[in-house]
Design an enzyme around this catalytic site. Structure first.
Site, PDB file in Angstrom:
ATOM      1  N   THR A  20      37.879  44.469  47.109  1.00 48.00           N
ATOM      2  CA  THR A  20      39.321  44.534  47.393  1.00 48.00           C
ATOM      3  C   THR A  20      39.993  43.175  47.576  1.00 48.00           C
ATOM      4  O   THR A  20      41.091  43.118  48.121  1.00 48.00           O
ATOM      5  CB  THR A  20      39.565  45.363  48.676  1.00 48.00           C
ATOM      6  OG1 THR A  20      38.901  44.697  49.749  1.00 48.00           O
ATOM      7  CG2 THR A  20      39.071  46.786  48.551  1.00 48.00           C
ATOM      8  N   TYR A  61      41.350  38.939  53.337  1.00 50.04           N
ATOM      9  CA  TYR A  61      41.977  39.271  52.044  1.00 50.04           C
ATOM     10  C   TYR A  61      43.435  39.682  52.270  1.00 50.04           C
ATOM     11  O   TYR A  61      43.724  40.754  52.811  1.00 50.04           O
ATOM     12  CB  TYR A  61      41.229  40.405  51.322  1.00 50.04           C
ATOM     13  CG  TYR A  61      39.804  40.069  50.929  1.00 50.04           C
ATOM     14  CD1 TYR A  61      39.366  38.746  50.830  1.00 50.04           C
ATOM     15  CD2 TYR A  61      38.886  41.070  50.638  1.00 50.04           C
ATOM     16  CE1 TYR A  61      38.057  38.450  50.469  1.00 50.04           C
ATOM     17  CE2 TYR A  61      37.579  40.777  50.277  1.00 50.04           C
ATOM     18  CZ  TYR A  61      37.177  39.463  50.200  1.00 50.04           C
ATOM     19  OH  TYR A  61      35.870  39.177  49.847  1.00 50.04           O
ATOM     20  N   GLN A 180      25.471  39.060  51.063  1.00 47.27           N
ATOM     21  CA  GLN A 180      26.466  39.181  49.985  1.00 47.27           C
ATOM     22  C   GLN A 180      26.645  37.795  49.342  1.00 47.27           C
ATOM     23  O   GLN A 180      27.376  36.959  49.855  1.00 47.27           O
ATOM     24  CB  GLN A 180      27.792  39.698  50.558  1.00 47.27           C
ATOM     25  CG  GLN A 180      28.828  39.895  49.476  1.00 47.27           C
ATOM     26  CD  GLN A 180      30.146  40.509  49.932  1.00 47.27           C
ATOM     27  OE1 GLN A 180      31.187  40.171  49.400  1.00 47.27           O
ATOM     28  NE2 GLN A 180      30.112  41.403  50.901  1.00 47.27           N
ATOM     29  N   TYR A 208      28.634  39.585  44.763  1.00 45.36           N
ATOM     30  CA  TYR A 208      30.065  39.559  44.444  1.00 45.36           C
ATOM     31  C   TYR A 208      30.358  38.795  43.156  1.00 45.36           C
ATOM     32  O   TYR A 208      29.482  38.100  42.632  1.00 45.36           O
ATOM     33  CB  TYR A 208      30.892  39.056  45.622  1.00 45.36           C
ATOM     34  CG  TYR A 208      30.802  37.591  46.012  1.00 45.36           C
ATOM     35  CD1 TYR A 208      31.399  36.583  45.256  1.00 45.36           C
ATOM     36  CD2 TYR A 208      30.185  37.218  47.193  1.00 45.36           C
ATOM     37  CE1 TYR A 208      31.366  35.248  45.652  1.00 45.36           C
ATOM     38  CE2 TYR A 208      30.145  35.885  47.611  1.00 45.36           C
ATOM     39  CZ  TYR A 208      30.744  34.903  46.836  1.00 45.36           C
ATOM     40  OH  TYR A 208      30.723  33.595  47.237  1.00 45.36           O
ATOM     41  N   ARG A 234      42.926  31.706  40.757  1.00 42.80           N
ATOM     42  CA  ARG A 234      42.133  31.363  39.576  1.00 42.80           C
ATOM     43  C   ARG A 234      42.817  30.288  38.732  1.00 42.80           C
ATOM     44  O   ARG A 234      42.174  29.628  37.930  1.00 42.80           O
ATOM     45  CB  ARG A 234      41.866  32.627  38.734  1.00 42.80           C
ATOM     46  CG  ARG A 234      40.968  33.627  39.437  1.00 42.80           C
ATOM     47  CD  ARG A 234      40.817  34.912  38.649  1.00 42.80           C
ATOM     48  NE  ARG A 234      42.084  35.623  38.533  1.00 42.80           N
ATOM     49  CZ  ARG A 234      42.251  36.778  37.909  1.00 42.80           C
ATOM     50  NH1 ARG A 234      41.214  37.359  37.341  1.00 42.80           N
ATOM     51  NH2 ARG A 234      43.419  37.367  37.865  1.00 42.80           N
ATOM     52  N   GLY A 286      35.487  43.867  41.494  1.00 41.66           N
ATOM     53  CA  GLY A 286      36.895  43.705  41.843  1.00 41.66           C
ATOM     54  C   GLY A 286      37.778  44.635  41.024  1.00 41.66           C
ATOM     55  O   GLY A 286      37.546  44.846  39.835  1.00 41.66           O
ATOM     56  N   ARG A 288      41.947  46.221  40.426  1.00 42.75           N
ATOM     57  CA  ARG A 288      43.393  46.185  40.693  1.00 42.75           C
ATOM     58  C   ARG A 288      44.075  47.483  40.296  1.00 42.75           C
ATOM     59  O   ARG A 288      45.118  47.828  40.842  1.00 42.75           O
ATOM     60  CB  ARG A 288      44.032  45.040  39.904  1.00 42.75           C
ATOM     61  CG  ARG A 288      43.539  43.672  40.319  1.00 42.75           C
ATOM     62  CD  ARG A 288      43.785  42.641  39.249  1.00 42.75           C
ATOM     63  NE  ARG A 288      45.139  42.176  39.211  1.00 42.75           N
ATOM     64  CZ  ARG A 288      45.589  41.092  39.881  1.00 42.75           C
ATOM     65  NH1 ARG A 288      44.759  40.389  40.614  1.00 42.75           N
ATOM     66  NH2 ARG A 288      46.820  40.723  39.793  1.00 42.75           N
ATOM     67  N   GLN A 292      41.033  49.942  35.452  1.00 39.78           N
ATOM     68  CA  GLN A 292      39.976  48.930  35.553  1.00 39.78           C
ATOM     69  C   GLN A 292      38.687  49.538  36.096  1.00 39.78           C
ATOM     70  O   GLN A 292      37.607  49.276  35.558  1.00 39.78           O
ATOM     71  CB  GLN A 292      40.426  47.767  36.437  1.00 39.78           C
ATOM     72  CG  GLN A 292      41.404  46.841  35.716  1.00 39.78           C
ATOM     73  CD  GLN A 292      41.699  45.586  36.509  1.00 39.78           C
ATOM     74  OE1 GLN A 292      41.476  45.538  37.713  1.00 39.78           O
ATOM     75  NE2 GLN A 292      42.220  44.569  35.834  1.00 39.78           N
TER      76      GLN A 292
HETATM   77  N1  LIG Z   1      31.922  37.304  50.230  1.00 38.76           N
HETATM   78  C1  LIG Z   1      32.640  36.494  49.502  1.00 38.76           C
HETATM   79  O1  LIG Z   1      32.773  35.287  49.781  1.00 38.76           O
HETATM   80  C2  LIG Z   1      33.302  37.066  48.286  1.00 38.76           C
HETATM   81  C3  LIG Z   1      33.812  36.198  47.293  1.00 38.76           C
HETATM   82  C4  LIG Z   1      34.341  36.778  46.154  1.00 38.76           C
HETATM   83  C5  LIG Z   1      34.411  38.161  46.022  1.00 38.76           C
HETATM   84  N2  LIG Z   1      33.951  38.983  47.015  1.00 38.76           N
HETATM   85  C6  LIG Z   1      34.017  40.455  46.913  1.00 38.76           C
HETATM   86  O2  LIG Z   1      33.524  40.851  45.657  1.00 38.76           O
HETATM   87  C7  LIG Z   1      34.531  41.567  44.936  1.00 38.76           C
HETATM   88  C8  LIG Z   1      34.354  41.344  43.458  1.00 38.76           C
HETATM   89  O3  LIG Z   1      34.439  39.993  43.105  1.00 38.76           O
HETATM   90  P1  LIG Z   1      35.722  39.398  42.385  1.00 38.76           P
HETATM   91  O4  LIG Z   1      36.869  40.310  42.594  1.00 38.76           O
HETATM   92  O5  LIG Z   1      35.798  37.970  42.786  1.00 38.76           O
HETATM   93  O6  LIG Z   1      35.319  39.323  40.859  1.00 38.76           O
HETATM   94  P2  LIG Z   1      34.831  40.308  39.713  1.00 38.76           P
HETATM   95  O7  LIG Z   1      34.469  41.622  40.227  1.00 38.76           O
HETATM   96  O8  LIG Z   1      33.831  39.533  38.965  1.00 38.76           O
HETATM   97  O9  LIG Z   1      36.176  40.393  38.821  1.00 38.76           O
HETATM   98  C9  LIG Z   1      37.267  41.166  39.244  1.00 38.76           C
HETATM   99  C10 LIG Z   1      38.438  41.020  38.300  1.00 38.76           C
HETATM  100  O10 LIG Z   1      38.099  41.387  36.964  1.00 38.76           O
HETATM  101  C11 LIG Z   1      39.221  41.984  36.325  1.00 38.76           C
HETATM  102  N3  LIG Z   1      38.815  43.341  35.890  1.00 38.76           N
HETATM  103  C12 LIG Z   1      38.326  44.336  36.656  1.00 38.76           C
HETATM  104  N4  LIG Z   1      38.041  45.430  35.920  1.00 38.76           N
HETATM  105  C13 LIG Z   1      38.353  45.124  34.646  1.00 38.76           C
HETATM  106  C14 LIG Z   1      38.287  45.838  33.435  1.00 38.76           C
HETATM  107  N5  LIG Z   1      37.828  47.117  33.390  1.00 38.76           N
HETATM  108  N6  LIG Z   1      38.699  45.226  32.305  1.00 38.76           N
HETATM  109  C15 LIG Z   1      39.153  43.951  32.337  1.00 38.76           C
HETATM  110  N7  LIG Z   1      39.249  43.216  33.480  1.00 38.76           N
HETATM  111  C16 LIG Z   1      38.851  43.804  34.614  1.00 38.76           C
HETATM  112  C17 LIG Z   1      40.340  42.038  37.367  1.00 38.76           C
HETATM  113  O11 LIG Z   1      41.134  40.854  37.276  1.00 38.76           O
HETATM  114  P3  LIG Z   1      42.480  40.773  36.412  1.00 38.76           P
HETATM  115  O12 LIG Z   1      43.109  42.106  36.411  1.00 38.76           O
HETATM  116  O13 LIG Z   1      43.334  39.800  37.088  1.00 38.76           O
HETATM  117  O14 LIG Z   1      42.039  40.268  35.096  1.00 38.76           O
HETATM  118  C18 LIG Z   1      39.567  41.980  38.663  1.00 38.76           C
HETATM  119  O15 LIG Z   1      40.331  41.529  39.739  1.00 38.76           O
HETATM  120  C19 LIG Z   1      35.843  41.067  45.562  1.00 38.76           C
HETATM  121  O16 LIG Z   1      36.946  41.920  45.308  1.00 38.76           O
HETATM  122  C20 LIG Z   1      35.447  41.000  47.007  1.00 38.76           C
HETATM  123  O17 LIG Z   1      35.440  42.296  47.590  1.00 38.76           O
HETATM  124  C21 LIG Z   1      33.389  38.429  48.141  1.00 38.76           C
END
Ligand SMILES: NC(=O)c1ccc[n+]([C@@H]2O[C@H](COP(=O)([O-])OP(=O)(O)OC[C@H]3O[C@@H](n4cnc5c(N)ncnc54)[C@H](OP(=O)(O)O)[C@@H]3O)[C@@H](O)[C@H]2O)c1
Length: 334
Positions: A20, A61, A180, A208, A234, A286, A288, A292
């Site tokens: 999220t 967040y 994580q 993540y 980003r 992730g 939105r 997705q």
């Molecule tokens: N613990 C930590 O320090 C830490 C750090 C980072 C993340 N996290 C957690 O991990 C989660 C996931 O990581 P993340 O959000 O950084 O990256 P991710 O899951 O690698 O990428 C998420 C992004 O990919 C795009 N997306 C998602 N589904 C898609 C689809 N079906 N087709 C095309 N694009 C798609 C969206 O961005 P767009 O729509 O903008 O393209 C989305 O926001 C986070 O939301 C958070 O809960 C934790």
């Protein structure tokens, strides 16, 4: 969707968890641009329909906004379908919107109360220290969340972004249920020894950014990267700028036929790849919009074949070589 046991706990997590961070919106230093709350709620409901049984969020967040949106989404879900909730503490807002680490006991305890209120729940299923920052306070922060567990405010406790030495320091205080870390085809540091260590110690691994913050979905283009709004963090991330951007987009182009051959999305491939490791409990994906999650959730059920893994390994080696040729460049923090 397949489920796996989270470390030594009795929690069974679906192999895809809903992330999220982006749902927190663009109104803070590490936002993801504008986000529509109603779409976020619909995405959460869609994820549950698709078999996702847990949500990862964090107090930071959107400075509480993501937790509030999750809390609103939970209201419309019947008790027997309620997802498990994982959230995090220890990243707080400082002057002029800067974000810093805070692991002092009083802060951790107060953050937990705030999260429970925003999420409108009585117990957090998995409570995590978000970053080991400042390093000298990790024992104090860990003891504080261990006490929250004793009080029944949280069911299990874990950490994020800790290295092995830091895990070894806190294990004797209370067993760590989960780690994580970042993990994807373009961020593989955990393979050095953290995954083995977690497997041996029965620490669940919920990774993540498995899709490289969107870069590995096949949906990213040079044009999109160049036009990321300034309230999408980003736009400042070197992975989304040259020369790394072309390196990453070429990598995805090479992998796309492997996904196409199975009639699956590139995003699913990225998720299935991290899940090939048995130490992984789940990938946090992730989201939105409802579309997705519909495009990613099936990745949680894709068991890659040996031949597919070998083909991906070749592409990873080629990318590693191209990266080495670029010399010493900043590849950015997560
Ligand atoms: N613990 C930590 O320090 C830490 C750090 C980072 C993340 N996290 C957690 O991990 C989660 C996931 O990581 P993340 O959000 O950084 O990256 P991710 O899951 O690698 O990428 C998420 C992004 O990919 C795009 N997306 C998602 N589904 C898609 C689809 N079906 N087709 C095309 N694009 C798609 C969206 O961005 P767009 O729509 O903008 O393209 C989305 O926001 C986070 O939301 C958070 O809960 C934790």
């Amino acid at each position: 969707m397949q489920t796996r046991q989270l470390g030594y706990s009795d929690l069974e997590f679906s192999t895809v968890g809903l992330g999220t961070w982006a749902i927190g919106g663009g109104e803070w230093k590490f936002g993801w641009g504008e986000q529509n709350d109603q779409q976020s709620i619909e995405a959460i409901h869609k994820a549950i329909d698709l078999g996702v049984n847990w949500i990862d969020t964090a107090a930071v967040y959107g400075l509480g906004h993501a937790e509030e949106v999750v809390g609103r989404a939970l209201k419309d879900i019947s008790a027997n379908e309620r997802p498990l909730i994982a959230t995090k503490c220890s990243r707080v807002e400082r002057e002029e919107g800067a974000i810093g680490g805070e692991l002092k006991r009083a802060s951790v305890i107060a953050e937990c109360e705030d999260s429970l209120r925003r999420l409108q729940i009585e117990t957090i299923d998995l409570y995590q220290l978000h970053w080991p920052d400042p390093d000298e306070d990790i024992e104090e922060g860990w003891q504080a969340i261990a006490d929250l567990k004793k009080q029944g405010k949280v069911r299990y406790i874990g950490v994020s972004n800790f290295n092995r030495a830091q895990l070894e320091r806190i294990q004797p205080i209370h067993p760590v249920a989960s780690l994580q870390p970042p993990y994807s085809m373009i961020a593989r540091d955990v393979e050095d020894d953290l995954l083995d260590f977690c497997g041996r110690e029965k620490i669940g691994v919920i990774c993540y950014s498995p899709m490289g913050k969107g870069l590995l979905t096949g949906g990213f283009t040079r044009d999109r990267a160049a036009n990321l709004p300034s309230n999408d963090h980003r736009s400042r991330d070197p992975k989304f700028q040259e020369p790394l951007l072309s390196l990453n987009l070429n990598f995805v182009e090479r992998l796309q036929p492997i996904a196409d051959a199975q009639n699956r999305s590139m995003a699913e491939l990225a998720i299935a790849w991290v899940l090939r490791r048995p130490e992984l409990t789940a990938a946090i994906v992730g989201v939105r919009t409802p579309d997705q999650i519909a495009g990613t959730a099936p990745g949680g059920n894709w068991n890659l074949s040996e031949a597919e893994i070998a083909e991906i390994d070749k592409a990873i080696s080629a990318r590693d070589e191209a990266l080495a040729e670029l010399g010493d460049i900043d590849s950015g923090r997560v």
